[in-house]
Scaffold this motif. Structure first.
Motif, PDB file in Angstrom:
ATOM      1  N   PRO A 646       7.814   0.835  -2.476  1.00 53.57           N
ATOM      2  CA  PRO A 646       6.486   1.404  -2.771  1.00 53.57           C
ATOM      3  C   PRO A 646       5.414   0.757  -1.902  1.00 53.57           C
ATOM      4  N   ILE A 647       4.514   1.575  -1.381  1.00 52.15           N
ATOM      5  CA  ILE A 647       3.453   1.106  -0.487  1.00 52.15           C
ATOM      6  C   ILE A 647       2.129   1.749  -0.903  1.00 52.15           C
ATOM      7  N   LEU A 648       1.058   0.958  -0.922  1.00 50.41           N
ATOM      8  CA  LEU A 648      -0.295   1.472  -1.080  1.00 50.41           C
ATOM      9  C   LEU A 648      -0.914   1.575   0.311  1.00 50.41           C
ATOM     10  N   VAL A 649      -1.256   2.792   0.736  1.00 51.57           N
ATOM     11  CA  VAL A 649      -1.765   3.016   2.093  1.00 51.57           C
ATOM     12  C   VAL A 649      -3.286   3.115   2.058  1.00 51.57           C
ATOM     13  N   PHE A 650      -3.943   2.314   2.908  1.00 54.64           N
ATOM     14  CA  PHE A 650      -5.393   2.354   3.072  1.00 54.64           C
ATOM     15  C   PHE A 650      -5.682   2.784   4.518  1.00 54.64           C
ATOM     16  N   SER A 651      -6.501   3.819   4.694  1.00 50.00           N
ATOM     17  CA  SER A 651      -6.744   4.373   6.037  1.00 50.00           C
ATOM     18  C   SER A 651      -8.236   4.526   6.283  1.00 50.00           C
ATOM     19  N   ASP A 652      -8.619   4.327   7.551  1.00 52.20           N
ATOM     20  CA  ASP A 652      -9.998   4.544   7.965  1.00 52.20           C
ATOM     21  C   ASP A 652     -10.038   4.590   9.482  1.00 52.20           C
ATOM     22  N   GLN A 653     -10.789   5.565  10.020  1.00 54.15           N
ATOM     23  CA  GLN A 653     -11.003   5.661  11.463  1.00 54.15           C
ATOM     24  C   GLN A 653      -9.687   5.719  12.240  1.00 54.15           C
ATOM     25  N   GLY A 654      -8.699   6.450  11.707  1.00 54.53           N
ATOM     26  CA  GLY A 654      -7.449   6.639  12.425  1.00 54.53           C
ATOM     27  C   GLY A 654      -6.474   5.491  12.327  1.00 54.53           C
ATOM     28  N   ARG A 655      -6.762   4.433  11.542  1.00 53.43           N
ATOM     29  CA  ARG A 655      -5.847   3.317  11.357  1.00 53.43           C
ATOM     30  C   ARG A 655      -5.416   3.241   9.906  1.00 53.43           C
ATOM     31  N   SER A 656      -4.216   2.718   9.696  1.00 50.22           N
ATOM     32  CA  SER A 656      -3.680   2.616   8.342  1.00 50.22           C
ATOM     33  C   SER A 656      -3.080   1.233   8.130  1.00 50.22           C
ATOM     34  N   MET A 657      -3.192   0.732   6.894  1.00 50.32           N
ATOM     35  CA  MET A 657      -2.588  -0.528   6.483  1.00 50.32           C
ATOM     36  C   MET A 657      -1.857  -0.291   5.176  1.00 50.32           C
ATOM     37  N   GLY A 658      -0.713  -0.945   5.006  1.00 55.32           N
ATOM     38  CA  GLY A 658       0.058  -0.787   3.786  1.00 55.32           C
ATOM     39  C   GLY A 658       0.140  -2.098   3.012  1.00 55.32           C
ATOM     40  N   LEU A 659      -0.146  -2.041   1.689  1.00 51.98           N
ATOM     41  CA  LEU A 659       0.054  -3.179   0.804  1.00 51.98           C
ATOM     42  C   LEU A 659       1.363  -2.969   0.052  1.00 51.98           C
ATOM     43  N   VAL A 660       2.208  -3.995   0.060  1.00 57.76           N
ATOM     44  CA  VAL A 660       3.524  -3.893  -0.560  1.00 57.76           C
ATOM     45  C   VAL A 660       3.387  -4.043  -2.071  1.00 57.76           C
ATOM     46  N   ALA A 661       4.015  -3.163  -2.830  1.00 59.44           N
ATOM     47  CA  ALA A 661       4.013  -3.222  -4.296  1.00 59.44           C
ATOM     48  C   ALA A 661       5.448  -3.174  -4.807  1.00 59.44           C
ATOM     49  N   ASP A 662       5.645  -3.696  -6.030  1.00 59.53           N
ATOM     50  CA  ASP A 662       6.965  -3.601  -6.664  1.00 59.53           C
ATOM     51  C   ASP A 662       7.109  -2.288  -7.426  1.00 59.53           C
ATOM     52  N   GLU A 663       6.044  -1.885  -8.131  1.00 58.77           N
ATOM     53  CA  GLU A 663       6.067  -0.615  -8.847  1.00 58.77           C
ATOM     54  C   GLU A 663       4.647  -0.179  -9.160  1.00 58.77           C
ATOM     55  N   ILE A 664       4.469   1.126  -9.239  1.00 56.37           N
ATOM     56  CA  ILE A 664       3.187   1.704  -9.628  1.00 56.37           C
ATOM     57  C   ILE A 664       3.226   1.920 -11.138  1.00 56.37           C
ATOM     58  N   ILE A 665       2.231   1.376 -11.845  1.00 50.43           N
ATOM     59  CA  ILE A 665       2.245   1.458 -13.306  1.00 50.43           C
ATOM     60  C   ILE A 665       1.500   2.692 -13.801  1.00 50.43           C
ATOM     61  N   ASP A 666       0.222   2.858 -13.387  1.00 54.28           N
ATOM     62  CA  ASP A 666      -0.579   3.942 -13.965  1.00 54.28           C
ATOM     63  C   ASP A 666      -1.861   4.105 -13.169  1.00 54.28           C
ATOM     64  N   ILE A 667      -2.541   5.209 -13.435  1.00 56.34           N
ATOM     65  CA  ILE A 667      -3.903   5.432 -12.952  1.00 56.34           C
ATOM     66  C   ILE A 667      -4.779   5.577 -14.186  1.00 56.34           C
ATOM     67  N   VAL A 668      -5.805   4.737 -14.303  1.00 54.71           N
ATOM     68  CA  VAL A 668      -6.610   4.700 -15.522  1.00 54.71           C
ATOM     69  C   VAL A 668      -8.083   4.834 -15.174  1.00 54.71           C
ATOM     70  N   GLU A 669      -8.864   5.299 -16.168  1.00 54.42           N
ATOM     71  CA  GLU A 669     -10.318   5.350 -16.079  1.00 54.42           C
ATOM     72  C   GLU A 669     -10.862   4.235 -16.957  1.00 54.42           C
ATOM     73  N   GLU A 670     -11.477   3.242 -16.358  1.00 53.21           N
ATOM     74  CA  GLU A 670     -11.967   2.087 -17.115  1.00 53.21           C
ATOM     75  C   GLU A 670     -13.275   1.578 -16.505  1.00 53.21           C
ATOM     76  N   ARG A 671     -14.049   0.869 -17.339  1.00 53.06           N
ATOM     77  CA  ARG A 671     -15.196   0.138 -16.800  1.00 53.06           C
ATOM     78  C   ARG A 671     -14.663  -1.097 -16.097  1.00 53.06           C
ATOM     79  N   LEU A 672     -15.061  -1.284 -14.850  1.00 58.23           N
ATOM     80  CA  LEU A 672     -14.594  -2.428 -14.078  1.00 58.23           C
ATOM     81  C   LEU A 672     -15.540  -3.594 -14.323  1.00 58.23           C
ATOM     82  N   ASP A 673     -15.145  -4.451 -15.262  1.00 56.65           N
ATOM     83  CA  ASP A 673     -15.959  -5.604 -15.642  1.00 56.65           C
ATOM     84  C   ASP A 673     -15.149  -6.867 -15.369  1.00 56.65           C
ATOM     85  N   ILE A 674     -15.408  -7.510 -14.234  1.00 57.79           N
ATOM     86  CA  ILE A 674     -14.686  -8.732 -13.875  1.00 57.79           C
ATOM     87  C   ILE A 674     -15.244  -9.884 -14.705  1.00 57.79           C
ATOM     88  N   GLU A 675     -14.466 -10.325 -15.678  1.00 53.90           N
ATOM     89  CA  GLU A 675     -14.929 -11.343 -16.617  1.00 53.90           C
ATOM     90  C   GLU A 675     -14.725 -12.758 -16.084  1.00 53.90           C
TER      91      GLU A 675
END
Length: 847
Positions: A646-675
């Motif tokens: 599994p790879i998370l692909v981030f792209s901008d201006q014709g370039r791409s980078m991949g972050l390695v992941a073990d598994e994708i868990i979910d997509i959620v809607e949440e308030r992003l509050d870094i405590e």
């Protein structure tokens, strides 16, 4: 073989055949300047291309022949001996081309005999009889030959039998009548139907001896179908050819200054679809020019450039062609549209108040609708936009509209690649089977009273709650009046038409099948929910559902779902003052979940571990024709040894980078509050997501690790692309060679095939920063073009770089007199780029 070399060989062989014929004519008509000009240009083009591709032997030989042809242009008498000498040179060139085609490099040896003869004749000295064609030795690697007492020389290229030259690249293409291709496509369609029938028989008899050969037949049929469809593909640029002229004429008629920018002209689609999309595209471009782009004075008053822009883009996306037509004009006037809607009785003011801006904007597609104050030759008759929508929907496409007041309008057209054979999902409703084009299907959901997904009702309209969103539903049985729905169980086919997503409730789902679209009977064409018929493998004739027609049947369900969703959204906003964000939750390394904002993620991919490479200690993978670095979030994260990674692909201006992941868990809607914040590199801190402590990943930390200049590159690219270059050359091959070279240096390139085309481009858009032109062109050469450019006030100061095959003192002096800034040898690629950058630097200093 390199694509450029292959194209050079094909074009050069065709040119040499023309030179052969023209030389014979020229010998009979030595005073015919047109024939002489054709021969000279052909030889000149071959020579210049040889220099560009670093073929010195061919370049030297063609240069000698070009010099003699130049003497003929200057008035030297033409003799039979001279023509024979040049024909011998052509034979020698053909022999060298044969060797290049086989070995991909020039053969060893020289052509001093011919070059001396050509030189003496050019100087007017008595020339010896032309030498016989010298055989060119073709290398045969690692193939030892037995020694013989004497070895017969190879025959010259011109004397070889046809069977020895039948495999030449020039013989690899032929012209075929379009009717022949259409008949072939029809025959393949019938073959697909027959294959489906045979496969249906095999499905009913699992132990049949015909199973293996039928599978092979199915594969061969699929390959044949794909091959035939490729022969019908044409670039969409063929449908755009008349649009620059349309915009130019509209500018003159409306008194506006408009630039037409086109991107993706090489995107291919079926010829039949191409023919049907030409008129809608013309209507939309005319609409943007007339209603969208403001007059220059109005634009200046609004703080915009006086020149407006219409952008035309095309690309492939999931089996469709996406065409986008946008302008940077005034946008749609919703108040004016509302007034016209009420005036025409299309809706009441109360109904309009309940509609969204997008729904109000779509009234411009209604028949007879126009906001023009008066009828002109361009607009005001109420036809055009309704024709666009009806024509696009007839071919199974959709038109979507987005408008921002004061910023412009964007039309997005989504059409299928082909109309002949499509993949379809076979479903059942009320005991009848139907085909739904798979291109419109997003997913399948099993709905039931006791299952995870249940069909609910809002104001008696069925809806489905799918991933916290309400999906309007339409029951196929009710649409076709095949009986009442006595339960809430069934399958929901989630479909998308334009920006509208909805569900179709069916009783059963069978399988997907390649179907051949047949036209409907004239008695059924008035039913909007059907787009055609097809024959299944068992011989049954079923109807093909038109997704656009089903979308129109939604009505009350869509309105109820939208109202309920808006109510829920408002209640959630009232409960919390903070906005929620979409987060992608995953695991990498440890078991503690990690999250990144979903808006930053371009794609989620699963890459075969065998395709991951290691170079200089970095993990890389070939992703969409580019190398993409793969990065680990921490030392605990490791790449899999086998299977899918599994790879998370981030792209901008014709370039791409991949972050390695073990598994994708979910997509959620949440308030992003870094405590709790974190000092660990690559980690913003910790937040509670769905009741679990989650690490919030700092994506910006990893981008420079993938590419050091990731953040600097945007500014650099923007600065380089501010310059535009007009490239003028009568050789299509040379234009295709030089344009990518200039683009790679960071410039926008517009190519012109003649001096006349170049002047037309300059008159329609005088913002070219630089002109690069060949000096030897038919009708109007580069010197005459430079004089014409200097005579126009808007372009008098534009730098001009000359491309010359031979740079002599006389040529330079003449060029300086007409306004050339620099001379570059046509085959000197590095010199051309350096000259362009030097002129660009001068412009920057002057600014």
């Amino acid at each position: 073989m390199d694509d450029l070399l292959r194209e050079f060989l094909t074009e050069t062989n065709e040119s040499l055949n023309l030179v052969d014929a023209e030389l014979v004519r020229f010998e009979q008509e030595p005073n015919n300047g047109a024939i002489l000009g054709n021969i000279f240009r052909l030889v000149h083009t071959i020579k210049g291309t040889c220099g560009f591709l670093a073929l010195p032997r061919l370049e030297t030989l063609t240069h000698a022949a070009e010099t003699l042809m130049g003497k003929f242009r200057d008035g030297m008498p033409v003799t039979a001996g001279a023509v024979t000498l040049i024909l011998s040179t052509i034979d020698r060139i053909k022999s060298i081309l044969d060797a290049i085609e086989k070995n991909e490099q020039e053969p060893e040896g020289g052509d001093g005999d011919l070059i001396d003869q050509l030189g003496r004749m050019a100087r007017g000295e008595a020339a010896a009889p032309p030498p016989a064609a010298v055989p060119v030795e073709l290398k045969k690697p690692e193939t030892p030959e037995p020694s013989e007492p004497a070895e017969k020389p190879d025959k010259p290229a011109a004397e070889r039998p046809e069977e020895d030259r039948g495999d030449r690249l020039a013989n690899h293409s032929i012209r075929v009548n379009v009717d022949t291709l259409d008949h072939l496509m029809t025959t393949v369609s019938e073959l697909v139907l027959t294959r489906n029938q045979l496969l249906e028989i095999v499905r009913r008899h699992e132990d049949s001896d015909f199973k293996v050969p039928l599978q092979r037949l199915s594969n061969v049929t699929a390959e044949l179908q794909e091959g035939v469809m490729k022969t019908r593909m044409q670039p969409i640029g063929n449908a755009w050819q008349k649009l620059p002229r349309v915009v130019r004429d509209l500018c003159a008629e409306l008194g506006k200054d408009i630039e037409l920018a086109m991107r993706g002209a090489d995107t291919e689609l079926d010829r039949q679809v191409l023919d049907l999309v030409k008129d809608p595209l013309t209507h939309l471009v005319r609409n943007c020019a007339d209603h969208g782009i403001e007059a220059p004075a109005e634009r200046i008053a609004a703080g915009k450039p006086a020149k407006g822009t219409i952008r035309l883009s095309a690309w492939h996306e999931g089996g469709h062609i996406i065409i986008e037509i946008s302008d940077n004009g005034r946008g749609l006037d919703l108040d004016r549209i509302k007034a016209k809607v009420v005036e025409k009785g299309l809706a009441s003011e109360a109904q309009l108040a309940a509609k969204s801006e997008a729904e109000i904007s779509n009234f411009i597609f209604a028949p007879g609708f126009t906001t023009a104050a008066k009828v002109t030759s361009i607009s005001g008759r109420g036809v055009g936009m309704d024709v666009v929508r009806s024509n696009i929907e007839q071919i199974g496409g959709t038109v979507d509209l987005k408008s921002v007041s004061g910023a412009g309008t964007t039309f997005t057209i989504k059409i299928p690649l082909t109309l002949a054979i499509v993949s379809a999902l076979i479903v059942e409703a009320g005991g009848e089977r139907f085909a739904i084009p798979q291109l419109a299907v997003l997913e399948l959901v099993r709905a039931g009273n006791n299952g995870e997904h249940r069909i609910e009702h809002i104001k008696d309209a069925p809806v489905l709650r799918l991933r916290n969103k309400l999906l309007p539903l339409v029951r196929l049985k009710e649409v076709f009046r095949l009986g009442a729905c006595d339960n809430e169980n069934g399958f929901v086919v989630v479909m998308q038409v334009g920006s509208q997503v909805f569900g179709v409730v069916v009783d059963g789902v069978f399988h997907t099948e390649e179907i051949v679209i047949k036209p409907m009977s004239s008695k059924l064409r008035h039913i909007p929910v059907f787009s055609g018929t097809t024959i299944l493998g068992d011989g049954s004739v079923i109807m093909i559902i038109d997704p656009n027609g089903v979308a129109q049947a939604l009505g009350r369900a869509a309105a109820a779902a939208a109202h309920a969703e808006n109510s829920e959204l408002q209640s959630r906003e009232e409960e919390s003052d903070e906005d929620t964000v979409s987060l992608l939750v995953f695991r990498a390394g440890s078991q503690q979940p990690k999250a990144v904002p979903l808006s930053l993620v371009t794609r989620l991919e699963e890459i075969d571990c065998r395709k991951i490479e290691i170079s200089d200690g970095r993990h890389l993978v070939q992703y969409r024709d580019q190398l993409m670095p793969l990065l680990r979030i921490d030392a605990e994260t490791s790449l899999k040894k086998e299977g899918a990674q599994p790879i998370l692909v981030f792209s901008d201006q014709g370039r791409s980078m991949g972050l390695v992941a073990d598994e994708i868990i979910d997509i959620v809607e949440e308030r992003l509050d870094i405590e709790v914040s974190s000092d660990r590199p690559g980690l913003l801190g910790y937040a509670v997501i769905k009741g679990a402590t989650t690490e919030i990943v700092d994506v910006g930390h990893f981008l420079p690790q993938a590419f050091e200049d990731w953040f600097r590159r945007r500014d650099l690219k923007a600065a380089r692309q501010t310059r535009s270059v007009l490239l003028v050359d009568d050789s299509a091959f040379f234009r295709e060679l030089l344009a990518p070279l200039i683009k790679a240096a960071g410039y926008r390139v517009v190519a012109a095939a003649s001096a006349a085309d170049a002047l037309a481009a300059l008159k329609s858009d005088a913002r070219f920063d630089l002109i690069v032109t060949d000096i030897d062109m038919p009708v109007m050469d580069g010197f005459a073009l430079a004089e014409a450019v200097r005579a126009m006030p808007a372009t008098a100061a534009v730098p001009i770089i000359a491309l010359a095959t031979m740079v002599s003192a006389e040529t330079v002096e003449r060029g300086r007199a007409v306004g050339f800034h620099d001379f570059v040898a046509k085959f000197d690629r590095a010199g051309l780029v350096a000259a362009i950058k030097e002129q660009g630097a001068d412009l920057d200093r002057a600014a």
